[in-house]
Scaffold this active site. Structure first.
Site, PDB file in Angstrom:
ATOM      1  N   ARG A 224     -91.628 105.817   5.604  1.00 44.94           N
ATOM      2  CA  ARG A 224     -92.458 106.699   4.786  1.00 44.94           C
ATOM      3  C   ARG A 224     -92.098 108.142   5.129  1.00 44.94           C
ATOM      4  NH1 ARG A 224     -93.185 103.227   1.600  1.00 44.94           N
ATOM      5  NH2 ARG A 224     -95.145 102.296   0.948  1.00 44.94           N
ATOM      6  N   HIS A 272     -86.373 106.262  -3.111  1.00 43.85           N
ATOM      7  CA  HIS A 272     -87.316 105.178  -2.777  1.00 43.85           C
ATOM      8  C   HIS A 272     -86.868 103.843  -3.392  1.00 43.85           C
ATOM      9  CE1 HIS A 272     -91.684 104.347  -1.401  1.00 43.85           C
ATOM     10  NE2 HIS A 272     -90.959 103.234  -1.324  1.00 43.85           N
TER      11      HIS A 272
HETATM   12  N1  NAP Z   1     -88.531 102.371   1.204  1.00 44.09           N
HETATM   13  C1  NAP Z   1     -88.908 101.213   0.715  1.00 44.09           C
HETATM   14  O1  NAP Z   1     -88.393 100.781  -0.307  1.00 44.09           O
HETATM   15  C2  NAP Z   1     -89.950 100.412   1.436  1.00 44.09           C
HETATM   16  C3  NAP Z   1     -90.196  99.096   1.013  1.00 44.09           C
HETATM   17  C4  NAP Z   1     -91.135  98.349   1.721  1.00 44.09           C
HETATM   18  C5  NAP Z   1     -91.793  98.893   2.819  1.00 44.09           C
HETATM   19  N2  NAP Z   1     -91.519 100.172   3.201  1.00 44.09           N
HETATM   20  C6  NAP Z   1     -92.201 100.755   4.374  1.00 44.09           C
HETATM   21  O2  NAP Z   1     -91.919  99.964   5.518  1.00 44.09           O
HETATM   22  C7  NAP Z   1     -93.085  99.914   6.337  1.00 44.09           C
HETATM   23  C8  NAP Z   1     -93.008  98.761   7.321  1.00 44.09           C
HETATM   24  O3  NAP Z   1     -93.224  97.537   6.619  1.00 44.09           O
HETATM   25  P1  NAP Z   1     -93.445  96.175   7.401  1.00 44.09           P
HETATM   26  O4  NAP Z   1     -93.718  95.122   6.400  1.00 44.09           O
HETATM   27  O5  NAP Z   1     -92.352  95.947   8.385  1.00 44.09           O
HETATM   28  O6  NAP Z   1     -94.787  96.536   8.231  1.00 44.09           O
HETATM   29  P2  NAP Z   1     -95.471  95.709   9.385  1.00 44.09           P
HETATM   30  O7  NAP Z   1     -95.018  94.292   9.375  1.00 44.09           O
HETATM   31  O8  NAP Z   1     -96.915  96.007   9.302  1.00 44.09           O
HETATM   32  O9  NAP Z   1     -94.866  96.344  10.719  1.00 44.09           O
HETATM   33  C9  NAP Z   1     -95.205  97.593  11.171  1.00 44.09           C
HETATM   34  C10 NAP Z   1     -94.561  97.821  12.527  1.00 44.09           C
HETATM   35  O10 NAP Z   1     -94.846  99.156  12.960  1.00 44.09           O
HETATM   36  C11 NAP Z   1     -95.438  99.101  14.243  1.00 44.09           C
HETATM   37  N3  NAP Z   1     -96.411 100.184  14.414  1.00 44.09           N
HETATM   38  C12 NAP Z   1     -97.485 100.482  13.647  1.00 44.09           C
HETATM   39  N4  NAP Z   1     -98.148 101.534  14.163  1.00 44.09           N
HETATM   40  C13 NAP Z   1     -97.468 101.905  15.274  1.00 44.09           C
HETATM   41  C14 NAP Z   1     -97.662 102.911  16.243  1.00 44.09           C
HETATM   42  N5  NAP Z   1     -98.695 103.767  16.172  1.00 44.09           N
HETATM   43  N6  NAP Z   1     -96.773 102.992  17.255  1.00 44.09           N
HETATM   44  C15 NAP Z   1     -95.737 102.141  17.348  1.00 44.09           C
HETATM   45  N7  NAP Z   1     -95.499 101.158  16.460  1.00 44.09           N
HETATM   46  C16 NAP Z   1     -96.357 101.045  15.433  1.00 44.09           C
HETATM   47  C17 NAP Z   1     -96.132  97.764  14.306  1.00 44.09           C
HETATM   48  O11 NAP Z   1     -96.356  97.413  15.656  1.00 44.09           O
HETATM   49  P3  NAP Z   1     -96.952  95.952  16.055  1.00 44.09           P
HETATM   50  O12 NAP Z   1     -95.777  95.009  15.893  1.00 44.09           O
HETATM   51  O13 NAP Z   1     -97.366  96.122  17.446  1.00 44.09           O
HETATM   52  O14 NAP Z   1     -98.069  95.686  15.070  1.00 44.09           O
HETATM   53  C18 NAP Z   1     -95.110  96.883  13.604  1.00 44.09           C
HETATM   54  O15 NAP Z   1     -94.080  96.509  14.505  1.00 44.09           O
HETATM   55  C19 NAP Z   1     -94.210  99.822   5.287  1.00 44.09           C
HETATM   56  O16 NAP Z   1     -95.443 100.218   5.849  1.00 44.09           O
HETATM   57  C20 NAP Z   1     -93.728 100.780   4.240  1.00 44.09           C
HETATM   58  O17 NAP Z   1     -94.193 102.079   4.553  1.00 44.09           O
HETATM   59  C21 NAP Z   1     -90.625 100.939   2.521  1.00 44.09           C
END
Ligand code: NAP
Length: 309
Positions: A224, A272
């Site tokens: 993000r 994006h």
């Molecule tokens: N550009 C694009 O096209 C696109 C597409 C899809 C998603 N995204 C982005 O990708 C992000 C990640 O997606 P996801 O499905 O992988 O999310 P997710 O499964 O919820 O994973 C989030 C990860 O971030 C870690 N995290 C959250 N808060 C943190 C903090 N304060 N300090 C350290 N680590 C932290 C979490 O730790 P834990 O493992 O300990 O919970 C987890 O490992 C989405 O939220 C979205 O913003 C972008």
């Protein structure tokens, strides 16, 4: 009959209508799926945060809001939403993210630009190092970060990952906490950001964080926009502390035409498109969650509203 409201931009309806109906039918669910209902008749909402539905108060019998997007920062602060909120975890979305991240890491690792941009008759015999000689750090080890980290480790990159909760992993050095972040940044020849946007992650890449990274490091951000302090990044690019930034996400989208990222020689802007929810696989996930709601089983991929993701 289960009433399901499709609350996303109208142009998404032709893409999702058939896959969703098929996925519900495959699970034997009798569903009335529509773009309009009286709110009090709705059992589930298939939801995109940019839809017109922003007040959930009238959806009095709704059992769950099923997000079509992985990112939920635009909805976690909505106090009218009292129903369970599931985010999107979709194998197609994950595959797409692996491909985008690996592609952009390899671009920088192999120095592809030198040859793609440098077709000027000069024989530049630059041989790139091996993957095992290039350290990659992935911030965020969730569905997408973990998948990308594993794919990169599979190619031989020494991968360090950072997450909120400590993990023990085989092929990835897993760190957490402030000291872990410092260590992860110090080893980031290439840094990939796959954190969600929460109060705890906003501006995680600020002046101080950038200064910890090896000189000339590359940043790849499909997470993000607000994870990065834009001004700090521009300053670090100008001094050469950061060699290149490939950015897919921004504080304002579309990225305004006059934003300095567009013209900066060491920034690559992608609009994006790192990965998108794929209709067939995501519809199966949504149908499975409706099935669970109907049988009283726990929903998959529930958002922890306190943690913000
Ligand atoms: N550009 C694009 O096209 C696109 C597409 C899809 C998603 N995204 C982005 O990708 C992000 C990640 O997606 P996801 O499905 O992988 O999310 P997710 O499964 O919820 O994973 C989030 C990860 O971030 C870690 N995290 C959250 N808060 C943190 C903090 N304060 N300090 C350290 N680590 C932290 C979490 O730790 P834990 O493992 O300990 O919970 C987890 O490992 C989405 O939220 C979205 O913003 C972008």
């Amino acid at each position: 009959m289960i009433n399901i409201l499709f609350a996303a931009k109208a142009e998404r309806w032709p893409t999702y209508e058939a896959p969703l109906k098929q996925a519900f039918a495959d699970l034997g669910l009798e569903v009335d799926l529509r773009q309009e209902f009286s709110p009090e008749e709705v059992d589930y909402i298939v939801y995109a945060p940019n839809s017109d539905v922003q007040d959930f108060t009238p959806y009095t019998r709704c059992k769950a809001v099923l997000n079509l997007w992985a990112g939920v920062e635009a909805i976690t602060g909505n106090d009218t939403l009292t129903q369970p909120l599931a985010r999107m975890v979709d194998s197609g979305l994950t595959e797409g993210m692996i491909e985008w991240v690996v592609g952009h890491v390899l671009r920088h690792h192999l120095g592809m630009d030198l040859h793609i941009r440098g077709q000027d008759g000069e024989w530049r015999s630059h041989v790139p190092p091996l993957a095992r000689e290039r350290r990659v750090t992935v911030l965020g080890l969730g569905e997408l970060g973990m998948a990308a980290a594993e794919a990169l480790a599979g190619l031989g990159f020494p991968v360090t990952g950072w997450s909120r909760r400590k993990k023990t992993l085989d092929k990835i050095t897993a760190l957490s906490g402030d000291e872990g972040l410092k260590q992860a940044l110090e080893q980031a020849d290439i840094l990939v950001l796959l954190l969600p946007l929460t109060p705890g992650t906003e501006n995680v890449i600020d002046t101080e964080a950038l200064a910890l990274m090896p000189q000339g490091a590359v940043i790849i951000n499909p997470g993000r926009g607000p994870l990065i302090d834009d001004d700090a990044l521009l300053a670090a690019l100008d001094t050469g502390q950061i060699g290149h930034a490939t950015l897919d996400v921004f504080r304002i989208e579309p990225l305004p035409r006059d934003h300095p990222f567009w013209a900066h020689p060491n920034v690559t802007v992608t609009p994006h498109i790192a990965s998108e929810t794929r209709p067939i696989t995501s519809s199966q996930v949504i149908a499975e969650n409706v099935r669970r709601g109907e049988t009283g089983e726990p929903f998959l991929y529930l958002v922890d509203r306190g943690a913000g993701y």
